[in-house]
Design an enzyme around this catalytic site. Structure first.
Site, PDB file in Angstrom:
ATOM      1  N   GLU A  69       0.825  -1.216   0.000  1.00  0.00           N
ATOM      2  CA  GLU A  69       0.000   0.000   0.000  1.00  0.00           C
ATOM      3  C   GLU A  69       0.854   1.258   0.000  1.00  0.00           C
ATOM      4  O   GLU A  69       1.155   1.815   1.058  1.00  0.00           O
ATOM      5  CB  GLU A  69      -0.935   0.024   1.219  1.00  0.00           C
ATOM      6  CG  GLU A  69      -2.049  -1.003   1.161  1.00  0.00           C
ATOM      7  CD  GLU A  69      -3.049  -0.881   2.306  1.00  0.00           C
ATOM      8  OE1 GLU A  69      -2.842  -0.066   3.227  1.00  0.00           O
ATOM      9  OE2 GLU A  69      -4.058  -1.612   2.277  1.00  0.00           O
ATOM     10  N   GLU A  76      -5.874  -7.674  -0.596  1.00  0.00           N
ATOM     11  CA  GLU A  76      -6.200  -7.482   0.818  1.00  0.00           C
ATOM     12  C   GLU A  76      -7.516  -6.743   0.951  1.00  0.00           C
ATOM     13  O   GLU A  76      -7.708  -5.702   0.335  1.00  0.00           O
ATOM     14  CB  GLU A  76      -5.085  -6.677   1.506  1.00  0.00           C
ATOM     15  CG  GLU A  76      -5.318  -6.469   2.998  1.00  0.00           C
ATOM     16  CD  GLU A  76      -4.334  -5.476   3.595  1.00  0.00           C
ATOM     17  OE1 GLU A  76      -3.115  -5.677   3.492  1.00  0.00           O
ATOM     18  OE2 GLU A  76      -4.818  -4.468   4.173  1.00  0.00           O
TER      19      GLU A  76
HETATM   20  C1  DCB Z   1      -3.931  -1.717   5.577  1.00  0.00           C
HETATM   21  C2  DCB Z   1      -2.603  -2.421   5.712  1.00  0.00           C
HETATM   22  C3  DCB Z   1      -2.577  -3.434   6.817  1.00  0.00           C
HETATM   23  C4  DCB Z   1      -3.447  -2.970   7.949  1.00  0.00           C
HETATM   24  C5  DCB Z   1      -4.868  -3.004   7.418  1.00  0.00           C
HETATM   25  C6  DCB Z   1      -5.910  -2.494   8.418  1.00  0.00           C
HETATM   26  O1  DCB Z   1      -3.767  -0.408   6.084  1.00  0.00           O
HETATM   27  F1  DCB Z   1      -2.184  -2.975   4.548  1.00  0.00           F
HETATM   28  O2  DCB Z   1      -1.250  -3.642   7.195  1.00  0.00           O
HETATM   29  O3  DCB Z   1      -3.352  -3.842   9.046  1.00  0.00           O
HETATM   30  O4  DCB Z   1      -5.013  -2.285   6.215  1.00  0.00           O
HETATM   31  O5  DCB Z   1      -5.633  -1.205   8.803  1.00  0.00           O
HETATM   32  C7  DCB Z   1      -3.282  -3.272  10.342  1.00  0.00           C
HETATM   33  C8  DCB Z   1      -3.529  -4.379  11.351  1.00  0.00           C
HETATM   34  C9  DCB Z   1      -3.270  -3.877  12.749  1.00  0.00           C
HETATM   35  C10 DCB Z   1      -1.897  -3.233  12.832  1.00  0.00           C
HETATM   36  C11 DCB Z   1      -1.778  -2.151  11.783  1.00  0.00           C
HETATM   37  C12 DCB Z   1      -0.402  -1.470  11.756  1.00  0.00           C
HETATM   38  O6  DCB Z   1      -4.814  -4.895  11.177  1.00  0.00           O
HETATM   39  O7  DCB Z   1      -3.381  -4.946  13.665  1.00  0.00           O
HETATM   40  O8  DCB Z   1      -1.719  -2.692  14.113  1.00  0.00           O
HETATM   41  O9  DCB Z   1      -1.995  -2.713  10.495  1.00  0.00           O
HETATM   42  O10 DCB Z   1       0.539  -2.252  11.187  1.00  0.00           O
HETATM   43  C13 DCB Z   1      -4.628   0.621   5.709  1.00  0.00           C
HETATM   44  C14 DCB Z   1      -5.632   0.453   4.781  1.00  0.00           C
HETATM   45  C15 DCB Z   1      -6.427   1.520   4.381  1.00  0.00           C
HETATM   46  C16 DCB Z   1      -6.228   2.775   4.948  1.00  0.00           C
HETATM   47  C17 DCB Z   1      -5.229   2.961   5.899  1.00  0.00           C
HETATM   48  C18 DCB Z   1      -4.426   1.890   6.282  1.00  0.00           C
HETATM   49  N1  DCB Z   1      -7.045   3.850   4.563  1.00  0.00           N
HETATM   50  N2  DCB Z   1      -3.427   2.084   7.280  1.00  0.00           N
HETATM   51  O11 DCB Z   1      -7.871   3.721   3.666  1.00  0.00           O
HETATM   52  O12 DCB Z   1      -6.930   4.942   5.162  1.00  0.00           O
HETATM   53  O13 DCB Z   1      -3.123   3.255   7.578  1.00  0.00           O
HETATM   54  O14 DCB Z   1      -2.865   1.138   7.839  1.00  0.00           O
END
Ligand code: DCB
Length: 340
Positions: free
Chosen positions: A172, A261
């Site tokens: 991402e 994902e």
């Molecule tokens: C993505 C990432 C993934 C993340 C998930 C859920 O991030 F590819 O690594 O996973 O979506 O947010 C989360 C885990 C948590 C962990 C965190 C930090 O579920 O347990 O603590 O990662 O590593 C996204 C997806 C979309 C957006 C933002 C993020 N968005 N983000 O649309 O704003 O900032 O992580």
């Protein structure tokens, strides 16, 4: 007579419509069918037009699970769990999410063994496996292009001859300054070149701007190479119609899309399970033959994790309903074709 003719006409029109609209009818979406694994049946994947296709050129939709960050929940990246997901959950696909920052590969290359364990298990089990260079905290993939090339050179040298392998070269990309033209595309071109020197044909999936939510931006300025697809990610509580419109636009422009994902929750990975929105997305993916991996296999206690808090601490698989979170129960039903 006239009535008869009308009837014949109607029946043939319906049949014609059914056969045209049913371009994806040969895909059984089974991990194992008549004793044959999905990799034995589909073999070497290829991209034709915007479709992911099997060795014979028939469109196929792969569905499965993503690991959580391998530096935290890597214990689930083993043959028991991936095998259980294949046999009980009907998963055709496993994604090994190797974070590069947040305690991942850039701080310790040892994490790589979680990827190679995943790949070896997938080869043994006859499922497809995504090797994910999980760019998140570092935002700009180009910032670590040399490390990525070294990693993918090794992976493609070691495993490139297996049809099981799918490369995901930047999870991402994010951040205002990280554009398709100046960052992601030049990064991808370099890494693709490295992989192709060892592996002429396995699928390579390229991330898109804004946490892989903008495939249409890539579609307007595509990479000139074969068997390339573009990433789209969604979280059912955060993303909806507008995001599907972007995907439609990308497909219309001829860009193949793979959802490596997605989660049933908010983009944070938490905040509840959004079942209705999830099923809308699943319908859209089925209609458009978009393959996917769900986030994620873990027992952290967050809503997007398929296991309940602290369940299966040793990563053994063999789960019962009691081990699954509400998210896990829903995803299992979707994968087993028990809910639409
Ligand atoms: C993505 C990432 C993934 C993340 C998930 C859920 O991030 F590819 O690594 O996973 O979506 O947010 C989360 C885990 C948590 C962990 C965190 C930090 O579920 O347990 O603590 O990662 O590593 C996204 C997806 C979309 C957006 C933002 C993020 N968005 N983000 O649309 O704003 O900032 O992580």
């Amino acid at each position: 007579m006239k009535l008869f003719k009308t009837a014949i006409f109607t029946v043939s029109a319906v049949l014609l419509f059914a056969s045209c609209s049913n371009k994806y009818k040969n895909d059984t979406k089974l991990a194992v069918e008549d004793g044959k694994t999905v990799v034995e049946r589909y073999g070497q994947l290829q991209v034709i037009g915007t479709d992911l296709c099997n060795k014979d050129g028939q469109p196929v939709q792969l569905r499965g699970m993503s690991s959580h960050g391998l530096q935290w929940y890597g214990k689930f990246a083993n043959e028991n769990v991936i095998g259980w997901l294949r046999d009980d959950w009907n998963c055709q696909l496993w994604r090994a999410a190797m974070y590069i920052s947040e305690g991942g590969y850039l701080s310790s290359k040892a994490i790589k063994t979680r990827v190679t364990d995943s790949v070896e298990a997938a080869i043994k089990l006859g499922v497809y496996v995504i090797i994910d260079w999980h760019v998140l905290g570092t935002k700009d993939p180009l910032a670590h292009v040399e490390q990525a090339k070294e990693f993918f050179d090794e992976m493609s040298k070691t495993y490139g001859s297996y049809p099981n392998i799918i490369y995901e070269i930047c999870n991402e990309p994010n951040g205002e300054k990280v554009t398709w033209k100046d960052s992601i595309k030049p990064y991808a071109e370099q890494v693709i070149k490295t992989i192709r020197a060892n592996d002429p044909n396995n699928i390579i999936i390229v991330g898109t701007p804004v946490w892989s939510s903008q495939p249409q931006l890539a579609a307007k300025d595509p990479i000139k190479a074969d068997n390339i697809m573009y990433t789209v990610h969604f979280y059912a509580g955060t993303h909806g119609k507008t995001d599907r419109k972007n995907i439609k636009e990308a497909l219309k422009l001829g860009a193949p899309v793979f959802c490596t994902e997605w989660g049933t929750t908010m983009a944070s990975g938490d905040g509840g399970v959004f079942e209705k929105s999830t099923l809308e997305w699943m319908k859209f993916f089925e209609e458009n033959n978009i393959s996917w991996a769900n986030w994620a296999v873990n027992n952290k206690g967050e809503d997007s994790g398929i296991l309940g808090f602290n369940k299966d601490r040793d990563g053994k698989g063999g789960w019962t309903e009691k081990d699954l979170s509400p998210d896990g129960k829903l995803i299992r039903k979707i994968l087993r074709n028990e809910i639409k």
